[in-house]
Each structure stands twice: as C-alpha cells, then as structure tokens.
Design a protein around this motif. Structure first.
Motif, mmCIF file in Angstrom:
data_model
loop_
_atom_site.group_PDB
_atom_site.id
_atom_site.type_symbol
_atom_site.label_atom_id
_atom_site.label_comp_id
_atom_site.label_asym_id
_atom_site.label_seq_id
_atom_site.Cartn_x
_atom_site.Cartn_y
_atom_site.Cartn_z
ATOM 1 N N LEU A 259 0.832 -1.198 0.000
ATOM 2 C CA LEU A 259 0.000 0.000 0.000
ATOM 3 C C LEU A 259 0.868 1.250 0.000
ATOM 4 N N PRO A 260 0.478 2.258 -0.763
ATOM 5 C CA PRO A 260 1.226 3.519 -0.734
ATOM 6 C C PRO A 260 1.207 4.123 0.660
ATOM 7 N N GLU A 261 2.204 4.910 0.958
ATOM 8 C CA GLU A 261 2.238 5.593 2.254
ATOM 9 C C GLU A 261 1.131 6.628 2.299
ATOM 10 N N LEU A 262 0.438 6.656 3.417
ATOM 11 C CA LEU A 262 -0.645 7.617 3.570
ATOM 12 C C LEU A 262 -0.067 9.020 3.709
ATOM 13 N N GLY A 304 -12.191 -20.126 2.896
ATOM 14 C CA GLY A 304 -12.390 -19.237 4.035
ATOM 15 C C GLY A 304 -11.146 -18.439 4.374
ATOM 16 N N LEU A 305 -9.984 -19.094 4.335
ATOM 17 C CA LEU A 305 -8.742 -18.394 4.645
ATOM 18 C C LEU A 305 -8.405 -17.358 3.581
ATOM 19 N N ARG A 306 -8.620 -17.708 2.320
ATOM 20 C CA ARG A 306 -8.368 -16.742 1.253
ATOM 21 C C ARG A 306 -9.309 -15.552 1.360
ATOM 22 N N GLN A 307 -10.542 -15.794 1.790
ATOM 23 C CA GLN A 307 -11.486 -14.686 1.945
ATOM 24 C C GLN A 307 -11.029 -13.725 3.036
ATOM 25 N N ILE A 308 -10.409 -14.252 4.082
ATOM 26 C CA ILE A 308 -9.863 -13.372 5.121
ATOM 27 C C ILE A 308 -8.805 -12.449 4.513
ATOM 28 N N ALA A 309 -7.921 -13.017 3.676
ATOM 29 C CA ALA A 309 -6.881 -12.199 3.048
ATOM 30 C C ALA A 309 -7.493 -11.148 2.123
ATOM 31 N N HIS A 310 -8.464 -11.550 1.304
ATOM 32 C CA HIS A 310 -9.142 -10.582 0.433
ATOM 33 C C HIS A 310 -9.772 -9.465 1.265
ATOM 34 N N MET A 311 -10.424 -9.851 2.357
ATOM 35 C CA MET A 311 -11.100 -8.889 3.214
ATOM 36 C C MET A 311 -10.119 -7.869 3.773
ATOM 37 N N ILE A 312 -8.991 -8.340 4.292
ATOM 38 C CA ILE A 312 -8.002 -7.440 4.888
ATOM 39 C C ILE A 312 -7.483 -6.456 3.840
ATOM 40 N N ARG A 313 -7.151 -6.947 2.661
ATOM 41 C CA ARG A 313 -6.600 -6.080 1.616
ATOM 42 C C ARG A 313 -7.620 -5.040 1.161
ATOM 43 N N LEU A 314 -8.847 -5.486 0.915
ATOM 44 C CA LEU A 314 -9.854 -4.569 0.396
ATOM 45 C C LEU A 314 -10.299 -3.553 1.437
ATOM 46 N N ARG A 315 -10.405 -3.988 2.699
ATOM 47 C CA ARG A 315 -10.754 -3.037 3.755
ATOM 48 C C ARG A 315 -9.711 -1.924 3.846
ATOM 49 N N ALA A 316 -8.433 -2.304 3.737
ATOM 50 C CA ALA A 316 -7.370 -1.303 3.841
ATOM 51 C C ALA A 316 -7.467 -0.286 2.713
ATOM 52 N N CYS A 317 -7.597 -0.774 1.482
ATOM 53 C CA CYS A 317 -7.689 0.140 0.335
ATOM 54 C C CYS A 317 -8.932 1.012 0.421
ATOM 55 N N ALA A 318 -10.053 0.395 0.768
ATOM 56 C CA ALA A 318 -11.307 1.134 0.803
ATOM 57 C C ALA A 318 -11.274 2.239 1.854
ATOM 58 N N THR A 319 -10.673 1.947 3.006
ATOM 59 C CA THR A 319 -10.572 2.964 4.048
ATOM 60 C C THR A 319 -9.709 4.126 3.573
ATOM 61 N N ALA A 320 -8.580 3.809 2.912
ATOM 62 C CA ALA A 320 -7.722 4.874 2.383
ATOM 63 C C ALA A 320 -8.455 5.728 1.362
ATOM 64 N N LEU A 321 -9.280 5.108 0.542
ATOM 65 C CA LEU A 321 -9.998 5.865 -0.497
ATOM 66 C C LEU A 321 -11.001 6.850 0.102
#
Length: 369
Positions: A259-262, A304-321
């Motif tokens: 992720l880019p630096e905030l 299920g484990l892959r969904q956790i990884a997808h969730m973490i990545r997308l939550r991070a990007c979405a919050t930054a946006l």
C-alpha cells in the motif's frame, strides 16, 4: 431490504417500551435500552458492537416482537445500537443495494482499541455504558450480535450447554454452516459451526463475554454472513496441504505492505483505522506462517482463509480511499480494483430476512436451553 440508521433502530424499539438512556457516545449521541417482560431471569442483547455488522439492527426489533408475546421467563434488556458513532460512518452502504463493492467503498471499522466489544472494562464511553448495564442487570443470558462477510453461519458460546450446540447447528436457517476453523485464536470446536469462546489469555483485549463471566452469565455470540458461496461449505479436499494454504494466505496478506504511504491527513476515525491495518496484517501473516497445519485443506478451509486475506486487503484500500484524494487516491484506487478483481467469489447476497431469523432463532434457542 436496507439497514436502519441508529435513530431508526431507537424509534423501532420504542414501540415496545420506553427507551432508557444508558450513556452517550464519544460524539454525544444517546445510547438507549428498552426492557421487556417480567421474568425472574435477565437477558441482555445488544447490536452493532462492530458498526460494519448491522444485521443486529434488524434483529433486535424482531426479537422484541417475539419476547413481547412470550418472555420465556426472562426480563429482556435490548440495546439496538451500542456504537452509533461508528454506525454513522457506515451509513453510505446501509441503504443498499447490497453489493461487495458498495459495502467496501462505504466501509468503516474502528481500530481495535476503539471497539466497544474489546475494550472492557474501562474503554470508551460506549464500553462503560455497556459495562454499567451488565453490572446492573447481571444477565443470566447475554447475546452479542455480529455478522461476517462471505461464508457460513457460526456461533461462539461461553459454555457447552447440553444439547445447545446441536440445536444451534441444526437451526433451519437456509444458510450454509461454517465448517472451518474459528477466526479467534484459542477457541475449541464443540461441533462444526459452534465454538467455545476463547479465554482472556488468548486475545489482546477483554471482551463483554469475559467481563460478564463474573456474574455467571452464559454468553452467545452469533455470526451470520452477508454473502454466500458454495465453496464455504464444501468439505471435500482441495488437494493442497494445509501448510501450503496457510503460507499462500500469509503471502496474500503481505500484499498490504504494498500500500502507498498515507499522506499527512488530519486525525480522524478513518485515519486511525487505516494506520492500524499494516501492523495488524503483519501479525496475522506471521500467525499464519507459524500455524502448525497438518493434512490436506478442504475446499471450505482454503476458501475461508483466502477470503480473510481478500477482506483485509480490500478493507485497507477502501478505508484509504475515503481519506485521500489526487494522485494518492489514484494509487489506492488501482490497487483496490486489482484486488477486487482477484477476489473470485460468487458472493451471492443472502436474503436479510434469513439472517435476522437465524439470529433470533439462536437467541431463543439459548434462552430455552
């Protein structure tokens, strides 16, 4: 069906009894509770401890209807929304239509040390309000209402009551049962989909479940998914060693380091949430690599484990946006689009009425046990 805002939940509950203010949020919003019934035992049910999990906002009024007709020997204390400030920051997607992209683009989840559920006993004003209610009513039964994203329904209980685990797992929900491991460390599986809540020593914060245990409270945590995918209940072999799956998921979570630096932004709930993401992701990835996994993973476990990884990545990007603009926004947007395209989930929305029925059914089953 859409999700109500905090004031709408309060208004719906007020139809069943006069609301009593039990505290105020950090931003001054009232937190109210309605009590129903005259039974000798006490039950406390609260919704919205994680504000990105709003199913309980519909469940609590539905439960109020049921216990008004038959209190099952309890006095019911119902809190429709325990974190109104957090709920306000999710209102953009509450109105629907419910989709994965709409959910993420309007998503907010507080950092761990600002979560009502995990900051007992002396955390935020919301936590202290809930603590005071627990001290006052000393519940025989306490239910905390949660929901996940993609997967199956599962339950945490504070004790293995005879027959209850089977009753919960056999509820006619029409929703797949979660057949993988629990998301919290230190849990014990009673049967597929039903877990003992971990002790305080296994988790970084004290929860409402731990705090209420001093009164002999039996606690039930209900976790229902917003979306389903047939892979979440597929117990056939994935053909991959579990150790390889855990390593694969750890590598996916490591993507958060890309992720880019905030840029410099004002302090806010969103910026504090984002700043927690990278260290939390690193801890999770390290735990995945340290996990002593043997045998082959089932399709459900890998999914299920892959969904956790997808969730973490997308939550991070979405919050930054929701925080940045200009060139910084473009960088986060490109990563969000890339990771969203990789999610590879069918993600069929589950009818919300089924989710509400499941939570109400679980609560009533616990009350009857």
């Amino acid at each position: 069906m859409s999700f109500p805002h905090p004031d709408e939940v309060t208004a719906r509950l007020a139809e069943f009894g006069p609301p009593r203010q039990i505290g105020r949020s950090r931003l001054g919003e009232p937190i109210t509770m309605v009590s129903i019934g005259n039974g000798p035992r006490s039950a406390l049910v609260f919704a919205g401890p994680h504000p990105n999990e709003p199913i309980g906002f519909l469940t609590v009024p539905r439960l109020a209807e049921s216990v008004t007709r038959d209190d099952l020997g309890f006095t019911w204390h119902l809190i429709g929304c325990v974190d109104p400030d957090g709920a306000r920051l999710n209102e953009g997607w509450y109105a629907g239509p419910l989709s994965r992209e709409r959910y993420f683009r309007g998503f907010y989840r507080p950092p761990f040390d600002e979560q009502v559920e995990w900051t007992f006993p002396d955390g935020m004003p919301e936590t202290r309000a809930l603590r005071a209610v627990i001290d006052e009513v000393r519940p025989d039964l306490m239910c905390s209402l949660h929901n996940g994203e993609v997967g199956g329904v599962f339950y945490y209980v504070s004790a293995d009551r005879p027959g209850l685990a089977d009753a919960l797992a056999d509820l006619p929900t029409g929703i797949p049962l979660h057949v993988g491991d629990a998301e919290l460390p230190g849990t014990q599986r009673i049967r597929p989909g039903v877990f003992l809540f971990p002790g305080h020593e296994f988790v970084p914060g004290m929860s409402s479940v731990h705090y209420a245990s001093q009164y002999g409270t039996f606690s039930l945590v209900v976790e229902v998914p917003l979306w389903s995918d047939p892979r979440s209940s597929d117990t056939t072999s994935s053909g991959l060693p579990r150790a390889d799956v855990f390593a694969e998921v750890a590598d996916m979570i490591d993507d958060v380091r890309k992720l880019p630096e905030l840029p410099a932004v004002p302090d806010s709930p969103l910026s504090r949430s984002f700043l927690e993401v990278q260290p939390a992701a690193e801890r999770f990835a390290n735990a995945m690599r340290a996990h002593q996994a043997e045998g082959e993973a089932t399709v459900a476990e890998r999914f299920g484990l892959r969904q956790i990884a997808h969730m973490i990545r997308l939550r991070a990007c979405a919050t930054a946006l929701r925080i940045v603009d200009g060139e910084h926004r473009q960088a986060f947007s490109e990563l969000f689009d890339k990771w969203f395209a990789e999610e590879d989930s069918v993600a069929e929305p589950i009818p919300i009425s089924k989710l509400v029925d499941t939570q109400v059914g679980a609560i009533l089953s616990a009350a009857k046990s």
